[in-house]
Design a protein around this motif. Structure first.
Motif, short mmCIF file in Angstrom:
data_model
loop_
_atom_site.label_atom_id
_atom_site.label_comp_id
_atom_site.label_asym_id
_atom_site.label_seq_id
_atom_site.Cartn_x
_atom_site.Cartn_y
_atom_site.Cartn_z
N ASN A 510 0.93 -1.07 -0.04
CA ASN A 510 0.04 -0.04 -0.09
C ASN A 510 0.80 1.02 -0.04
O ASN A 510 2.17 1.02 0.68
CB ASN A 510 -0.94 -0.15 1.22
CG ASN A 510 -1.60 -1.22 1.31
OD1 ASN A 510 -2.40 -1.62 0.58
ND2 ASN A 510 -1.43 -1.98 2.77
N TYR A 511 0.58 2.26 -0.65
CA TYR A 511 1.47 3.58 -0.77
C TYR A 511 0.26 4.61 0.08
O TYR A 511 -0.67 4.85 -0.15
CB TYR A 511 1.65 3.81 -2.11
CG TYR A 511 2.73 2.94 -2.78
CD1 TYR A 511 3.78 2.78 -2.18
CD2 TYR A 511 2.37 2.33 -4.01
CE1 TYR A 511 5.01 1.88 -2.62
CE2 TYR A 511 3.48 1.36 -4.70
CZ TYR A 511 4.58 1.20 -3.85
OH TYR A 511 5.64 0.39 -4.37
N ILE A 512 0.98 5.30 0.96
CA ILE A 512 0.35 6.30 1.54
C ILE A 512 1.47 7.62 1.14
O ILE A 512 2.68 7.63 1.68
CB ILE A 512 0.11 6.37 3.00
CG1 ILE A 512 -0.53 5.09 3.43
CG2 ILE A 512 -0.52 7.27 3.82
CD1 ILE A 512 -0.58 4.54 4.75
N SER A 513 0.83 8.56 0.33
CA SER A 513 1.58 9.38 0.03
C SER A 513 1.16 11.04 0.44
O SER A 513 -0.10 11.44 0.65
CB SER A 513 1.61 9.38 -1.53
OG SER A 513 0.41 9.84 -2.04
N LEU A 514 2.01 12.01 0.39
CA LEU A 514 1.59 13.37 0.72
C LEU A 514 1.98 14.12 -0.33
O LEU A 514 2.98 14.32 -0.68
CB LEU A 514 2.43 13.67 2.00
CG LEU A 514 2.03 15.19 2.46
CD1 LEU A 514 0.46 15.73 2.74
CD2 LEU A 514 3.15 15.64 3.61
N THR A 515 1.25 14.85 -1.09
CA THR A 515 1.46 15.78 -2.19
C THR A 515 0.96 17.12 -1.87
O THR A 515 0.16 17.21 -1.06
CB THR A 515 0.82 15.19 -3.53
OG1 THR A 515 -0.71 15.19 -3.26
CG2 THR A 515 1.50 13.86 -4.03
N GLY A 516 1.68 18.14 -2.60
CA GLY A 516 1.33 19.33 -2.07
C GLY A 516 2.21 20.13 -0.91
O GLY A 516 1.74 21.30 -0.61
#
Lengths: 584, 547
Positions: A510-516
């Motif tokens: 699973n990928y948990i990402s933060l963008t911005g």
């Protein structure tokens, strides 16, 4: 300007609700409706008979036509005889991308003589579409999940069962011809329907040395005499003649392979596993389905309907694979299987190799072990259902079927013995159970068992992972650094990855990402209170999480530069779907 | 029969097509198609398409269209091993020029599949060469959901993907004392201290701390077969028999029951050293060891290999998981032999002209032989310059403060010498194949004995024997539904009837020099036909006149 947008949005919502209302028949809103069933479905169906391939195909087409926003039908390949293998995709197409929803796979009738598996699969498709507007649970389920339903996985064998002469055990195989007896000839001695009535029944002959007698209570039934009791008949097997004059009767039938030994986990050749062919995937049907499964990594749960015996079966098929089912994976199966025992009286939760028999190269193992999908196979119909009680006699030698036939089917289940002049055996008699009795449900019982089994599978589907971002917290650190901590919870009992999957890296993490936001560092949180973290040095903005357990949660933390407000946290899981949230 | 052209063409063939280097897929195809046209015995057709859409060619050498007991010779399964394909092509050429061929073809058929994995061939001709085992199937080698996100890079721009050695505290490799170019694992027991980290040439494209872990290598066909399939291993495919190449070869093998045995050119060897009998492995439910009678046959074949064909000093190369060679025996029930075909020739110790005894290497020395070192020794002696790229320092973005050198064996060199080195082994392997074909079973019968029991009642007795060096088919084949069984059948005329006996008898594999007697009581005069044999041994027909 904003006002107008709001207004048009409101009117759109109004229009949608209205459109939904018009899908509900008036009967569904008044007292004529029996609870739990569509009273006036758009697609009219009767569930007290079996359906042939044309009718199966027609149901799919009718559902697509009636509910284009819920049902899609496509062919994933052709059977050996060239029939399309249909897959119905059922989900609310207006809410989210289908491929990003946890998927549930269903197929029926891989053994074509096991007719009702197809009916349960059909009933499920029909029920989901017809109940979307009336039952909130179904509505939510189709918003969150996607169902892939292969109504019949062995269409050739099903047509053969319906339209050609068979007994209740034949047409289990597909239609590809093979030499069974090693004489170099192919299908040269098949069963013979001596009286051309579509049923292959038994042959008996009066004999002074015979060890069989007629049951006086039920004259169609023969029983084996014991001890010094004198018999009256000898049994000569299923209807047939020695077609090739080699001294053997019915020794080279159609196919005689097993499509459920043609998958790809612990596959073994025919001398270990009867019914196996050259390699797993010798058959076009299993090849097509395997490709479909691999191409749909969102499938998190699966069900393959079989008969007979009233069982919820889980893998493994062979004892040597027992260790691959970890206690935490088994806990999931136990939860669903044990509830099933309550939902369907007379059905038992079992393990294939322990409680049934060893199966190498079966579909259930392919799904659960090669692909890491939580899979059940229901063995439909059990003698328990006859009088709602457990029989004390064995699977095939009890007389309850005869009793049930006498009082509830009025004798429709059996063909009475009649005389026949046989080219090799002389004067014999033929008679016995019709091909569609014993293994397959009598008409009035199909719908109830279809509904109960569907309900079991819908519970199973409901428990496929549902990921929710239950909290995002920010905390100012020194300078312009801010810590962002996101908590992701799986609110269902099936994990995003089985332990077997995690160990063997079957599916991506699973990928948990933060963008911005400008990410400086990223880590998973082991224990927030005690300040235990595991930093991910590379690509810190996308944290890889091998598994989110059933009813479990993970916390990830990013250290970012500046104010992260407005940045997006996104969770992407092959089997758990995608979900995102913005930082306030 | 679509064959016509003069045999002369065949004789010229070797000369006109002498090549100095390995063939790419296009030239391989051209080469085979020309054989189809030029030789009256050759037919070329495709048995299926690869994952990348290339044809998997089958070349059949036969004098008729009816199948005869056959050998199937395959090569080019694991893309890293290219020499096999070249050896088989040479073998075809030599066989077609052999004066024994027409005699052989009276009773036998020979099948060649020189490249089971044609997708892999052209990787060796790419602008940047790297060793590739797999086909064109897109694979997620590190199973992270992204395909091919961390490939190799040619950092020193020599067109070759070799290795990097990095001086690092964690390094466990050192230069070999025998040849400083070769790196070996440091052995603390010998007071050796590790100096280098050894990785493949490239950078960490996706910055995940791993180097070149996913260039989407495809599926190595020789790992995708059914016996002992290495599930979840890199290069083995998502599931067993997932690849079209695997299925095409198995379909061909299973459906052609006349295939007696298989010879595979691959990275394993059971001809120089035969499998040993292990009663436990051979009798378990899932059979994992060769059956006893089959081992006897294999020992005979091994003698043909090492003695008659004089193919010596074959290296010990154990069987690999999920390969074709083992699947052909354990699952398809055919005799299956495999060999790398070529290896570094043993350098004989120079002997004193006065010393009559050959100096034998001591056991201790034998143990220490490093195959890379001996390869380099041989390559140097043969003046093969391009085999090794000497270590040279480069700047590497992922190791800004460390000494990084690029170098090592050029891709493919270790197992694939220049083609001129394959001539001799191809000749020897043709000799072996000819010996093997001659050793195959021979079904013979006596002249059936006919006794007139009474007027119009005859007893026929026939003895059937296998006079070949090898059994009619494998012992394991008796368990397998798709293996053609030994069958002795009698066909009567309308006026005749069988008083005793069966229309046909089926028996187990007949070992070398084994025999069986069959008899029937027949009423009625005239001719009866008795046929005996099986697809792998051929059939023999006898006509008896009852009078």
């Amino acid at each position: 300007m904003k006002k107008y947008i709001l207004l048009s949005l409101l009117s759109f919502v109004f229009w949608v609700t209205n459109a939904q209302k018009s899908d509900i028949a008036p009967q569904d809103l008044n007292g004529i409706r029996a609870i739990g069933s569509p009273a006036n479905p758009k697609v009219k169906m009767a569930w007290d008979s079996y359906h042939d391939y044309a009718q199966v195909t027609q149901l799919g087409r009718d559902l697509v036509k009636a509910y284009p926003n819920l049902v899609k039908m496509e062919s994933v390949g052709k059977s050996y005889e060239g029939r399309d293998i249909w897959v119905l995709t059922i989900s609310d197409f207006n809410s989210g991308e289908v491929e990003n929803k946890p998927g549930f796979y269903i197929d029926g009738g891989i053994h074509a003589n096991e007719m009702q598996g197809v009916e349960v699969a059909m009933y499920t498709a029909w029920y989901l579409a017809e109940s979307f507007q009336t039952i909130k649970f179904i509505n939510t389920l189709l918003k969150e999940k996607v169902f892939y339903i292969v109504m019949t996985i062995s269409p050739d064998g099903r047509e053969n069962f319906i339209y050609k002469s068979n007994n209740s055990n034949t047409s289990r195989s597909g239609m590809r011809p093979f030499d069974n007896d090693g004489d170099g000839l192919v299908n040269e001695d098949k069963l013979d329907d001596l009286d051309n009535d579509g049923h292959i029944v038994m042959m008996r002959r009066k004999s002074k040395t015979g060890r069989w007698k007629v049951d006086t209570k039920y004259p169609t039934r023969m029983y084996q005499v014991k001890g010094d009791e004198i018999g009256e008949y000898e049994m000569l097997g299923y209807e047939g003649v020695d077609n090739d004059k080699d001294g053997l009767v019915n020794e080279d039938l159609i196919g005689t392979y097993d499509p459920n030994r043609d998958w790809g986990w612990n596959w073994q050749p025919n001398y270990v596993q009867n019914g196996a062919l050259f390699y797993p995937g010798t058959l076009p049907e299993t090849r097509a389905i395997k490709a479909f499964i691999v191409n749909h990594p969102n499938i998190a749960g699966a069900q393959s309907y079989h008969n007979f015996g009233g069982m919820f079966l889980r893998g493994p098929g062979a004892a040597e694979d027992d260790a691959l089912f970890s206690s935490q994976d088994i806990e999931v199966y136990d939860n669903i299987g044990k509830l099933g025992e309550k939902m369907i009286p007379g059905y038992n939760y079992f393990v294939i190799h322990k409680d049934l028999y060893t199966v190498y190269g079966g579909e259930i193992d392919f799904l659960s072990l090669t692909r890491g999908i939580f899979t059940f196979s229901n063995e439909l119909m059990t003698s328990y259902k006859l009088f709602n009680q457990k029989s004390t006699a064995g699977r095939w030698d009890n007389d309850e079927f005869n009793e049930f036939d006498k009082y509830l089917l009025f004798g429709d289940g059996y063909l009475e013995w009649k005389t026949f002049n046989h080219p090799q055996f002389g004067d014999i008699e033929i008679g016995g159970p019709k091909k569609n009795y014993i293994r397959n449900h009598p008409g009035f019982m199909i719908q109830e068992d279809a509904h109960r089994n569907m309900a079991f599978s819908l519970y199973h589907a409901y428990q496929t992972p549902k990921l929710e971002i239950i909290g995002i917290e920010t905390e100012k650190l020194s300078g312009d650094l801010v810590a962002v901590t996101a908590t992701v919870m799986n609110t269902r009992i099936i994990p995003t990855h089985s332990l077997h999957d995690v160990k063997n890296k079957i599916e991506r993490p699973n990928y948990i990402s933060l963008t911005g936001s400008a990410v400086v560092a990223g880590m998973t949180v082991q224990n927030e209170d005690l300040n235990l973290f595991t930093e991910q040095k590379f690509t810190p903005e996308t944290i890889a999480v091998p598994n989110i357990e059933g009813m479990g949660n993970v916390k990830v933390r990013w250290i970012v530069k500046g104010n992260p407000s407005g940045a997006t946290v996104k969770v992407s899981s092959a089997k758990g779907g995608t979900v995102s949230d913005k930082i306030k | 029969m679509r064959k016509k052209i003069l045999f002369l063409f065949v004789l010229c063939f070797g000369i006109t097509h002498a090549q100095n280097d390995y063939l790419n897929y296009q030239n391989l195809t051209k080469n085979l198609k020309e054989l189809d046209v030029k030789s009256k015995y050759c037919t070329v057709k495709s048995i299926g398409k690869s994952s990348g859409g290339k044809e998997i060619w089958l070349l059949t050498i036969s004098e008729s269209t009816t199948p005869k007991p056959a050998l199937l010779i395959t090569a080019g399964l694991d893309g890293k091993y290219r020499a096999g394909t070249q050896i088989t092509l040479k073998m075809i050429e030599n066989l077609l020029n052999s004066d024994k061929l027409s005699k052989i073809l009276e009773e036998k058929t020979i099948y060649f599949v020189p490249s089971v994995n044609p997708d892999a061939i052209d990787a060796a001709f790419a602008t940047i060469k790297m060793e590739k085992s797999g086909n064109d199937t897109k694979t997620d080698d590190d199973r992270d959901g992204k395909i091919g996100e961390d490939p190799f890079e040619d950092l020193n721009k020599d067109g070759l993907i070799t290795q990097l050695r990095i001086e690092d505290i964690t390094g466990s490799f050192i230069e070999s004392p025998e040849d400083s170019r070769v790196l070996i694992k440091a052995d603390p027991m010998k007071n050796q201290v590790g100096k280098y980290v050894l990785i493949s040439e490239g950078i960490d494209n996706d910055k995940d701390g791993m180097f070149n872990e996913d260039f989407s290598e495809g599926v190595n066909i020789d790992k995708n077969f059914t016996f002992d399939y290495p599930v979840f291993e890199k290069g083995a495919g998502v599931y067993v028999a997932s690849e079209p190449e695997t299925r095409a070869l198995l379909d061909f093998l299973y459906l052609n029951q006349n295939i007696y045995g298989v010879l595979t050119f691959g990275m394993h060897n059971n001809l120089s050293e035969t499998p040993k009998y292990d009663s436990k492995l051979a009798s378990s439910r899932i059979i994992k060891g060769w059956l006893e009678k089959d081992i006897k046959a294999v020992e005979r074949v091994s003698k043909l290999y090492t003695q008659k064909a004089a193919i010596k000093d074959g290296p010990k190369m154990p069987m690999t998981k999920g390969n074709f060679a083992q699947t052909a025996y354990f699952h398809a029930g055919r005799f299956s032999f495999s060999t790398p075909g070529w290896w570094v020739p043993k350098v004989e110790a120079k002997k004193d002209s006065l010393d009559s005894k050959l100096e034998k290497p001591k056991d201790k020395d034998k143990e220490a032989v490093n195959s890379e070192v001996s390869f380099l020794k041989w390559a140097d002696s043969q003046n093969i310059k391009s085999a090794f790229i000497n270590w040279s320092v480069i700047k590497h973005p992922d190791f800004p403060n460390q000494k990084v050198e690029v170098g090592g064996f050029a891709p493919y060199t270790l197992n694939n010498p220049p083609v001129n080195f394959l001539e001799e082994t191809a000749t020897k392997h043709v000799l072996f194949v000819e010996e093997l074909l001659a050793a195959m079973p021979k079904i013979e019968t006596n002249v059936p004995e006919v006794e007139k029991v009474r007027e119009n009642l005859y007893r026929i007795t026939i003895k059937v024997a296998n006079k070949g060096l090898l059994p009619t088919y494998t012992e394991i084949g008796d368990k397998i539904r798709f293996v053609s069984k030994m069958k002795t059948e009698i066909v009567l005329q309308k006026n005749q009837s069988m008083v005793s006996g069966r229309k046909y008898f089926i028996r187990n594999s007949m070992q070398a020099d084994e025999s069986e007697e069959y008899s029937w009581l027949i009423s009625g005069t005239g001719k009866v036909t008795i046929t005996t044999g099986c697809a792998t041994a051929g059939f023999k027909e006898v006509i008896v006149d009852l009078k």
